[in-house]
Design an enzyme around this catalytic site. Structure first.
Site, PDB file in Angstrom:
ATOM      1  N   THR A 163       0.869  -1.181   0.000  1.00 19.03           N
ATOM      2  CA  THR A 163       0.000   0.000   0.000  1.00 19.03           C
ATOM      3  C   THR A 163       0.905   1.230   0.000  1.00 19.03           C
ATOM      4  OG1 THR A 163      -1.853  -1.015   1.125  1.00 19.03           O
ATOM      5  CG2 THR A 163      -1.527   1.319   1.574  1.00 19.03           C
ATOM      6  N   GLY A 182     -10.658  -1.671   3.703  1.00 12.15           N
ATOM      7  CA  GLY A 182      -9.668  -1.638   4.786  1.00 12.15           C
ATOM      8  C   GLY A 182      -9.613  -0.289   5.481  1.00 12.15           C
ATOM      9  N   ASP A 183      -8.506  -0.050   6.140  1.00 13.29           N
ATOM     10  CA  ASP A 183      -8.329   1.180   6.935  1.00 13.29           C
ATOM     11  C   ASP A 183      -8.070   2.417   6.078  1.00 13.29           C
ATOM     12  OD1 ASP A 183      -5.815  -0.323   6.379  1.00 13.29           O
ATOM     13  OD2 ASP A 183      -4.897   1.517   7.150  1.00 13.29           O
ATOM     14  N   THR A 198      -0.105   1.638   6.806  1.00 13.02           N
ATOM     15  CA  THR A 198      -0.150   0.436   5.977  1.00 13.02           C
ATOM     16  C   THR A 198      -0.049  -0.761   6.907  1.00 13.02           C
ATOM     17  OG1 THR A 198       0.944  -0.827   4.216  1.00 13.02           O
ATOM     18  CG2 THR A 198       2.357   0.603   5.542  1.00 13.02           C
ATOM     19  N   GLY A 199      -0.638  -1.866   6.496  1.00 14.68           N
ATOM     20  CA  GLY A 199      -0.594  -3.055   7.349  1.00 14.68           C
ATOM     21  C   GLY A 199      -1.947  -3.716   7.408  1.00 14.68           C
ATOM     22  N   GLY A 249      -5.397  -3.963   7.810  1.00  9.81           N
ATOM     23  CA  GLY A 249      -6.434  -2.937   7.830  1.00  9.81           C
ATOM     24  C   GLY A 249      -7.482  -3.144   8.906  1.00  9.81           C
TER      25      GLY A 249
END
Ligand code: ASP
Length: 311
Positions: A168, A198-199, A219-220, A222
């Site tokens: 991302t 996602g987030d 990023t990661g 979400g």
């Protein structure tokens, strides 16, 4: 404290070991990061706005099939490309975001157009695509987004019955007028359920900016980042607890870890232009440039910049 304009970017965070990233791939990521960083930096150097700078940096990575955004966006379970993106202006606290949109070449520009031209903050799916078309944004056929690499990743994930995120992209910037902005763009998770969001486009989770304090792009995982409200948490820890950027970033990384799993990784810039890269994966693709200082570019945790070294 000295205020310095600048930009910081990430191209995602992953749990890869050194031998899983070939020298040529590493060099390609570095080139991609540098291109994106400079696209944003030149706008700031010419006196442009933080919003335009973070958009330009993210657009550059959306063009690059290496990153999980725009062209290189991960494929959902049914093989479609759905994008999430968000941009926030720290001066006005206006935000624009899109989720589950398809066929838009630059989801981050759609997010910025929503910020500037819509009375809404978040547009999804068909409605977001319609808005993009009505506003003359560049559209691409589905095939444009289906790279061989992404098809392979989907097949492998389906064989292993897994979903995972990586690469991302995001940017935070402080312009010469002292305005902060944050932007994030993603194709989501490889093999995600159609319609999963996602987030990234959730204000305060994956993206947040407020001139008073800081700008953050995550990023990661979400699902975890959303529940932890990570981007806004960095802001809140600074504003209400009086922590500095580094302290707030460390605390936001670990907050409620006993109940919220998944990796959280983010870049943050405070109102003076200080930068923090915070990640718990084995690598984060990252770079920054402050005024005329030399460019910092890092991938592995040990690629520390001067300001990251412990005192
Ligand atoms: N945070 C993104 C999402 O959950 C994925 C990622 O950063 O790798 O959609």
């Amino acid at each position: 404290m000295k205020k310095q304009w600048g930009i910081a970017i990430h191209g995602g965070a992953e749990n890869k070991s050194r031998n899983e990233l070939s020298d040529s791939k590493q060099a390609a990521y570095e080139q991609g990061l540098e291109n994106a960083l400079m696209a944003g930096w030149h706008i700031l150097n010419d006196g442009g706005s933080a919003v335009d700078a973070v958009e330009a940096a993210v657009r550059s990575m959306e063009n690059n099939p290496l990153f999980n955004a725009g062209r290189g966006g991960s494929l959902s379970k049914d093989g479609s490309n759905e994008f999430d993106a968000c941009i926030m202006d720290g001066k006005t606290m206006k935000a624009g975001a899109t989720a589950g949109v398809m066929r838009v070449k630059h989801p981050i520009t759609l997010a910025k157009t929503i910020l500037q031209k819509s009375e809404h903050v978040l547009l999804t799916g068909d409605g977001a695509e319609l808005f993009a078309r009505e506003n003359g944004l560049e559209m691409k056929p589905d095939e444009y987004f289906k790279t061989e690499q992404k098809e392979k990743e989907l097949q492998e994930a389906q064989k292993e019955e897994s979903t995972y995120g990586k690469d991302t992209v995001g940017a935070v910037a402080l312009d010469q007028k002292g305005n902060l902005a944050a932007a994030t763009s993603t194709g989501g998770l490889v093999n995600q359920y159609k319609g999963r969001v996602g987030d990234t486009p959730i204000i305060g989770s994956g993206t947040y900016a407020n001139n008073e304090v800081c700008a953050v792009s995550c990023t990661g995982d979400g699902e975890g980042i959303m529940r932890a409200n990570t981007a806004h948490e960095v802001y809140a820890l600074m504003k209400y607890k009086g922590l500095d950027l580094k302290e707030a970033s460390q605390e936001a990384l670990t907050l409620y870890k006993d109940r919220i799993e998944g990796d959280r990784n983010f870049i943050a810039m405070d109102k003076n232009g200080n930068v923090e890269f915070t990640f718990e994966t084995s690598l984060m693709f990252r770079a920054c440039k402050t005024q005329d200082e030399p460019t910092y570019l890092g991938i592995w945790p040990e690629d520390t910049a001067d300001w990251e070294k412990e005192d």
